[in-house]
Design a protein around this motif. Structure first.
Motif, PDB file in Angstrom:
ATOM      1  N   CYS A   1       1.080  -1.298  -0.008  1.00  0.00           N
ATOM      2  CA  CYS A   1       0.038  -0.283   0.244  1.00  0.00           C
ATOM      3  C   CYS A   1       0.976   1.164  -0.072  1.00  0.00           C
ATOM      4  CB  CYS A   1      -0.794   0.535   1.271  1.00  0.00           C
ATOM      5  SG  CYS A   1      -1.975  -1.534   0.898  1.00  0.00           S
TER       6      CYS A   1
ATOM      7  N   GLY B   1       1.055  -0.351   9.390  1.00  0.00           N
ATOM      8  CA  GLY B   1       2.570   0.206   9.385  1.00  0.00           C
ATOM      9  C   GLY B   1       2.832   1.927   9.491  1.00  0.00           C
TER      10      GLY B   1
ATOM     11  N   PRO C   1       2.735  -4.200  10.930  1.00  0.00           N
ATOM     12  CA  PRO C   1       3.859  -5.691  10.161  1.00  0.00           C
ATOM     13  C   PRO C   1       4.969  -5.435   9.559  1.00  0.00           C
ATOM     14  CG  PRO C   1       1.939  -5.222   9.608  1.00  0.00           C
ATOM     15  CD  PRO C   1       1.674  -4.076  10.529  1.00  0.00           C
ATOM     16  N   PRO C   2       5.155  -4.221   8.688  1.00  0.00           N
ATOM     17  CA  PRO C   2       6.168  -4.894   8.419  1.00  0.00           C
ATOM     18  C   PRO C   2       7.625  -4.689   8.602  1.00  0.00           C
ATOM     19  CG  PRO C   2       5.189  -2.207   7.544  1.00  0.00           C
ATOM     20  CD  PRO C   2       4.807  -2.927   9.274  1.00  0.00           C
TER      21      PRO C   2
HETATM   22 FE1  FES Z   1       1.693  -2.085   4.522  1.00  0.00          FE
HETATM   23 FE2  FES Z   1       0.446  -3.787   5.667  1.00  0.00          FE
HETATM   24  S1  FES Z   1       1.072  -3.061   3.182  1.00  0.00           S
HETATM   25  S2  FES Z   1       0.724  -2.118   6.450  1.00  0.00           S
END
Ligand code: FES
Length: 514
Positions: free
Chosen positions: A473, A491, A503-504
């Protein structure tokens, strides 16, 4: 204030704003006594969940190592508003309806147990963390809310939490009806966990701060977590980080939210001696906390999904709201923090589904992090020690979702999917980076590249790829905390792209514009 702390010195947190708790607090710092053997348990995350879990396991004779990416309390525990309640954001009528009356009773019992555990720790270790019991008022302001309040009163009493209707709400806010929960509480969260961390080390535990785990390999028996040159081996692993790294079930059944808090000084000493909550969506809440002899009215609310709304506007609206009801002479602190809303109302605490053996996690606490973080510590410690725990089934991450949670589940995910598509196209087209104001950030299209650009106060440019390293994203700039926040799974990254919140696991890619 500790005399060894200089004025304006504060602990670190996952944003630029300084919370009331960070100010002038000296946290316990452990000398790392890491030994390269296989630990019984590796706990990742040094907030209330991680430290409670680690302490309980170490005291039961397990060898525990706790790895914290930054410093103790860096995440949500340093940014909570630190209310202690036996009623929750998921109300007892909602739990009755979706999980049944027995689940409400169990949840209530869990709240009482977490509350008692905190008191036990405070007494046992003489923790100077301003722990106090307070009356808490929940109040309605229109007919619909009053009806909901009636249901809450009935269901709470049925669940075993004594509630009565009263003719005050304890704060300067007009109300229609009000109900009273006795024996609710508050404390200073960083002072509390700092002492638990010290006791964990006293019991033989190991704390590794500034240890960001960037890789984990698991076989049937052993997990090997890597942080730079360090390898940590353990039979069991606990993610006390809200979101575990990588793509997990939680990315689809928890939504990240930012919550806003301000602490203010009043002109007329009219500080409430209680906790109070309205019933708006999102709700506002009040409490008073005295730090170094100075009273602060703490007011929170204006929550929204991470990366979806303007954080500065949220603070403005919160301040306007407080000033409508109180004579504010100064705003002392303003800060925001992150929590996760579970799709089916209850937190997820236990074995991580679809993961290697003996991997545990806890998340989806809603706005009740201090209570569920404490309860999670007890549940996770029991599960790892092979003991029965009365709450394990209710909070199991593998639980079958009740039908009532399903529509919300779909909605959250549709929202995430929407961001995946639209984010890829929206960016302000600019010809020159000079057009950016100092101390501001934006997603821009520059020289045919889409960039996340922050211009610092000196005019220095920090350019990054805007593509979140978790699942692709596009991040948004949080102008208040000076972070890049991902709207999909929460994230967060600092202005140089370093991970602040999972979570990243990988930083945003730096882009050199010279
Ligand atoms: Fe950014 Fe999942 S795509 S936290």
């Amino acid at each position: 204030m500790d005399p060894s702390i200089k004025k304006d010195q504060h602990t670190n947190r996952d944003g630029k704003n300084v919370s009331l708790w960070q100010d002038g607090v000296k946290l316990y710092r452990a000398e790392a006594l890491f030994i390269d053997n296989v630990y019984d348990v590796l706990v990742i995350g040094g907030g209330i969940t991680g430290i409670t879990t680690a302490l309980l396991l170490q005291q039961q004779g397990k060898n525990v190592v706790l790895a914290e990416a930054k410093t103790i309390g860096f995440g949500t525990t340093g940014g909570t508003s630190a209310h202690l309640n036996t009623f929750f954001d998921a109300t007892y009528p909602e739990i009755d309806s979706d999980f049944g009356a027995d689940a409400s009773k169990l949840l209530a019992q869990g709240g009482i147990e977490a509350m008692a555990f905190i008191e036990e720790m405070v007494k046992k270790y003489a923790i100077d963390c301003d722990h106090e019991y307070k009356d808490a008022y929940l109040f309605s302001q229109n007919e619909d809310e009053s009806k909901q309040l009636d249901d809450i009163l009935t269901s709470s009493n049925n669940a075993g939490i004594k509630v009565t209707q009263v003719d005050t709400n304890g704060v300067n806010v007009p109300f229609e009806k009000s109900i009273l929960f006795k024996n609710q509480g508050q404390f200073h969260p960083l002072k509390y966990i700092s002492k638990l961390a010290e006791e964990f080390v006293n019991a033989g535990g190991v704390i590794l701060e500034n240890t960001f785990i960037n890789d984990i390999k698991s076989d049937d028996e052993i997990h090997i977590a890597t942080s730079g040159d360090l390898s940590i081996k353990a039979f069991n692993m606990v993610y006390a980080t809200h979101m575990p790294p990588g793509i997990t079930l939680f990315n689809f059944n928890c939504a990240p939210y930012r919550s806003y808090v301000i602490s203010v000084t009043l002109a007329d000493d009219n500080y409430p001696d209680c906790l109070a909550y309205d019933m708006k969506e999102p709700y506002h809440y009040f409490r008073t906390h005295t730090v170094d002899g100075k009273k602060h009215l703490i007011v929170g609310g204006e929550d929204h999904k991470t990366g979806h709304d303007d954080p500065e506007k949220a603070f403005e609206e919160l301040e306007t709201y407080v000033r409508q009801h109180y004579k504010v002479t100064s705003v002392n602190h303003k800060w925001s923090s992150q929590y996760y809303v579970p799709a089916d109302l209850l937190p997820f605490i236990g074995r991580l589904p679809m993961a290697a053996n003996n991997v545990f996690a806890a998340t989806g606490y809603n706005g009740n992090g201090m209570m569920f973080g404490t309860l999670a510590g007890k549940i996770l410690a029991d599960l790892i020690a092979g003991k029965q725990n009365p709450y394990a089934k209710l909070f199991s991450p593998s639980r079958i979702k009740p039908i009532a949670g399903f529509s919300e589940f779909v909605k959250e995910n549709a929202d995430v999917a929407y961001r995946f598509v639209t984010d890829r196209f929206s960016a302000e087209e600019i010809d020159s980076l000079k057009t950016l104001e100092k101390d501001s950030g934006a997603i821009v299209k520059y020289n045919d590249q889409k960039l996340a650009v922050y211009k610092d106060a000196e005019g220095g440019i920090h350019a990054l790829s805007p593509v979140c390293t978790h699942a692709g994203c596009v991040v948004n700039f949080n102008a208040s905390e000076k972070t890049w926040d991902c709207p999909c799974h929460g994230g967060r990254f600092d202005i140089d792209g370093n991970v602040l919140t999972g979570p990243p696991m990988k930083e945003l890619k730096k882009v050199n514009l010279t």
